[in-house]
Enzyme design. Sequence first.
Site, PDB file in Angstrom:
ATOM      1  N   LEU A  97     -11.310  18.754 -19.983  1.00  0.00           N
ATOM      2  CA  LEU A  97     -11.605  17.276 -19.463  1.00  0.00           C
ATOM      3  C   LEU A  97     -10.635  16.309 -19.248  1.00  0.00           C
ATOM      4  O   LEU A  97      -9.780  16.748 -19.662  1.00  0.00           O
ATOM      5  CB  LEU A  97     -13.013  17.376 -20.202  1.00  0.00           C
ATOM      6  N   TYR A 151     -10.635  12.438 -26.915  1.00  0.00           N
ATOM      7  CA  TYR A 151     -10.368  13.275 -25.258  1.00  0.00           C
ATOM      8  C   TYR A 151      -9.928  14.535 -24.919  1.00  0.00           C
ATOM      9  O   TYR A 151      -9.426  15.392 -25.865  1.00  0.00           O
ATOM     10  CB  TYR A 151      -9.875  12.380 -23.748  1.00  0.00           C
ATOM     11  N   CYS A 152     -10.430  15.092 -24.277  1.00  0.00           N
ATOM     12  CA  CYS A 152     -10.845  16.776 -23.846  1.00  0.00           C
ATOM     13  C   CYS A 152     -10.387  18.063 -25.179  1.00  0.00           C
ATOM     14  O   CYS A 152      -9.522  18.481 -25.459  1.00  0.00           O
ATOM     15  CB  CYS A 152      -9.049  16.840 -23.370  1.00  0.00           C
ATOM     16  N   PRO A 153     -11.563  17.787 -26.055  1.00  0.00           N
ATOM     17  CA  PRO A 153     -11.186  18.452 -27.651  1.00  0.00           C
ATOM     18  C   PRO A 153     -11.680  19.526 -27.437  1.00  0.00           C
ATOM     19  O   PRO A 153     -12.055  20.091 -26.739  1.00  0.00           O
ATOM     20  CB  PRO A 153     -12.476  17.722 -28.490  1.00  0.00           C
ATOM     21  N   LYS A 164      -4.434  13.675 -32.916  1.00  0.00           N
ATOM     22  CA  LYS A 164      -4.158  14.189 -32.429  1.00  0.00           C
ATOM     23  C   LYS A 164      -3.470  13.851 -31.182  1.00  0.00           C
ATOM     24  O   LYS A 164      -3.500  12.928 -30.825  1.00  0.00           O
ATOM     25  CB  LYS A 164      -5.574  14.942 -30.810  1.00  0.00           C
TER      26      LYS A 164
END
Length: 281
Positions: A97, A151-153, A164
């Site tokens: 994502l 974000y973008c997990p 992260k």
Amino acid sequence: MKNWENMMAHTTFRYMDHSTTNMFDQEQYTALHSFAIDDALALSVSEKLSPPTMRLWVHEQTIVLGIPDAKLPYIHEGVEQLKQAGYHVVIRNSGGLAVALDSGVLNISLIFPDVKNVSIQEGYEAMVSFVQYMLSDLTKRIEAYEIIHSYCPGDYDLSINGRKFAGISQRRVKDGAAVQIYLDVEGDSFKRASVIRDFYTVSKRGESTKFSYPTVDPNVMCSLSELLQTPLTVNDMKRRAMNALLKVSEHVVETNFTPTEYAHYRKRLVQMKKRNTVIPE
């Protein structure tokens, strides 16, 4: 499970630094070009026209969306907000994502051959282990598991103490794979995450969707410099990547695109531009 060092330890490994310049076109060098370049290299590696390759790339003020992001109910409003804030917006052709790129974020692509004999998980694990090796003198605390509200997990989020700093995607073309990671090295990670959070707020507007988009909390994201309390720069990380490659591969060569690779690149660039026609001008 293949050992990551065996995947990296080819007789010859190719190194390409595209972090400062576009080697091919007169038009502006964007992430759109980078994904086309990685596709071309994956084809070349698949066809045994190139050795395995490590490619470094950096793009200023860019939001890279995943394929599912294009299906957000108010995607046009979200993209317009990003553009008004000065961001270039690209939809990539690999998994995942939305992520934020700028001059403090280093992208590394590891491009491997013979991936019909390598699982997708092994490709991810190779990148995880390479980054852990690259930073082994600074920390032994890098872990790979999904960081909720990042974000973008994903299962291969890289973090230290639950915060992260990197995410990995993978793109397979024929018998070649480009395993791509973004490394949040320096700069304002809170701002990057806030931009992505606000993008989803505008693009979703609280509506229910079939796909589960992340509720981003900027506090779970962090730069390596902050996490390690060490003033790392993108150039520092580039040197570390090269030094790590030199240690695990017998020979490292720097070569430009061949005519065949350039032809692959031009075709893949057309495909990337077509994919991105859903983004409003």
